[in-house]
Design an enzyme around this catalytic site. Structure first.
Site, short mmCIF file in Angstrom:
data_model
loop_
_atom_site.label_atom_id
_atom_site.label_comp_id
_atom_site.label_asym_id
_atom_site.label_seq_id
_atom_site.Cartn_x
_atom_site.Cartn_y
_atom_site.Cartn_z
N GLY A 43 0.96 -1.21 0.01
CA GLY A 43 -0.02 -0.01 -0.02
C GLY A 43 0.81 1.25 0.13
O GLY A 43 0.69 2.16 -0.75
N THR A 252 11.66 -5.92 -6.23
CA THR A 252 10.90 -5.55 -5.22
C THR A 252 10.11 -4.17 -5.47
O THR A 252 10.91 -3.20 -5.83
CB THR A 252 11.74 -5.18 -3.76
OG1 THR A 252 12.38 -6.51 -3.72
CG2 THR A 252 10.65 -5.12 -2.49
N ALA A 253 8.79 -4.07 -5.42
CA ALA A 253 7.96 -3.02 -5.50
C ALA A 253 7.64 -2.61 -7.19
O ALA A 253 7.23 -1.61 -7.10
CB ALA A 253 8.22 -1.75 -4.74
N ALA A 254 8.47 -3.38 -7.84
CA ALA A 254 8.01 -2.73 -9.37
C ALA A 254 6.65 -3.22 -9.88
O ALA A 254 6.20 -2.27 -10.58
CB ALA A 254 8.91 -4.01 -10.08
N GLY A 255 5.97 -4.05 -9.35
CA GLY A 255 4.39 -3.98 -9.27
C GLY A 255 3.83 -2.97 -8.89
O GLY A 255 2.75 -2.39 -9.35
N ASP A 256 3.91 -2.51 -7.49
CA ASP A 256 3.57 -1.42 -6.86
C ASP A 256 3.80 -0.17 -7.60
O ASP A 256 2.83 0.66 -7.66
CB ASP A 256 4.18 -1.45 -5.60
CG ASP A 256 3.80 -2.65 -4.58
OD1 ASP A 256 2.90 -3.52 -4.83
OD2 ASP A 256 4.77 -2.91 -3.79
O1 RIB Z 1 5.39 -5.28 -3.18
C1 RIB Z 1 6.66 -5.49 -2.34
C2 RIB Z 1 6.20 -5.13 -0.87
O2 RIB Z 1 5.70 -6.47 -0.53
C3 RIB Z 1 7.37 -4.97 0.03
O3 RIB Z 1 7.79 -3.70 0.05
C4 RIB Z 1 6.81 -5.65 1.43
O4 RIB Z 1 6.57 -4.85 2.32
C5 RIB Z 1 5.69 -6.54 0.89
O5 RIB Z 1 4.45 -5.68 1.20
#
Ligand code: RIB
Length: 304
Positions: A43, A252-256
């Site tokens: 989030g 990490t966090a590419a999708g976000d």
């Molecule tokens: O999508 C990556 C995230 O997934 C990380 O930052 C971790 O905290 C988990 O929520």
């Protein structure tokens, strides 16, 4: 779209990251390299992506009444995010994620939900005035499902575009009554396979999965496919929007980043395809750097 505000509802974590040469197998102990404590949480990552890429953002979340929680709130504020509905919670820790990242930039993630598990329907009721002002409401699945179901219903009634990033995908299928309030969903290939029951492997099965997810009640489906970019359907045609090739340091966090960027583009009136192009560019930059928030680009970098 007149109302431009983007409300993100979801998790806020502190990420404990160790670089490793390979991800450990069950029962295996491995020695890694450097250790980092990073700001994260799906989030919070998505809210930060919205803010850095030019969106007007408010975040609805819970953190613990502890040092990690205080730090998260003050850093979210520094990003220009409205944190009036990020609630510090007594007796529970801020969410924590343990993340080994291998040499190819792939990771595995274990989350101790802590305060994220306390995000309640009451919290959404308190944030209703904010949700009513929103053009887009963006959520993921790291907070309680009943809370998100209520939020989706409120957001839909208020006329917002409701976007769901279905990560992490739960053990049980998502209820129809939830999906019927979602306008746009962004599973990755694994989540799309779980949701549709179709093993996604190649374009034909991607299209089948998109159609199957549409039949579950969500009209707009984008399947993200990492370095391959993203796929959607327009009038029955599969559309592939490829990602540019980049050196991958940490996914990490590419999708976000993708989800936050997509919402910014949509809030500015872009078409879905143009929104995906913008989101692909933002996600491609994020994988070239370590960490979650630390890897998310600012608007200016995309324009360069
Ligand atoms: O999508 C990556 C995230 O997934 C990380 O930052 C971790 O905290 C988990 O929520």
């Amino acid at each position: 779209m007149e109302k431009r505000k983007i409300v993100v509802i979801g998790s806020c974590n502190t990420d404990m990251v160790i670089r490793v040469d390979h991800l450990p197998l069950p029962g295996e102990t491995i020695i890694g390299y450097d250790f980092m404590t990073n700001q994260g949480g799906k989030g919070a990552n998505q809210a930060v992506a919205v803010a850095r890429l030019g969106g007007d953002t408010a975040f609805v979340a819970r953190v613990g009444k502890d040092g990690f929680g205080e730090q998260s709130i003050s850093l979210l504020r520094a990003e220009g995010i409205d944190t009036s509905h990020v609630t510090p919670t007594e007796g529970v820790a801020t969410g924590v994620a343990l993340i080994p990242v291998d040499e190819k930039g792939e990771n595995s993630i274990i989350v101790a939900s802590g305060a994220n598990a306390k995000l309640s329907i009451e919290d959404i009721k308190a944030a209703e005035p904010l949700i009513r002002e929103a053009g887009i409401v963006l959520m993921q699945l790291e907070t309680p499902l009943e809370t998100l179901m209520y939020a989706a219903e409120v957001a839909r009634k208020a006329g917002a575009l409701v976007v769901l990033n279905p990560a992490p995908f739960p053990k049980d299928p998502l209820p129809e009554s939830f999906l019927s309030n979602i306008d746009l969903i962004t599973p990755n290939e694994t989540e799309a396979s779980r949701m549709s029951g179709i093993e996604v492997a190649g374009e034909e099965t991607i299209h089948q999965a998109i159609r199957a997810i549409q039949q579950l009640g969500v009209r707009n489906v984008i399947i993200t496919a990492g370095g391959k970019g993203a796929y959607t359907d327009s009038d029955g045609q599969l559309i592939h929007l490829p990602a540019s090739k980049t050196e991958v340091v940490d996914t990490t966090a590419a999708g976000d980043t993708f989800c936050g960027a997509l919402c910014v583009a949509l809030s500015e009136g872009c078409s879905l395809s143009d929104g995906i192009r913008f989101a692909n560019r933002a996600a491609a930059i994020s994988v070239t750097r370590m960490g979650a928030w630390r890897s998310i680009p600012r608007r200016q970098e995309l324009l360069q």
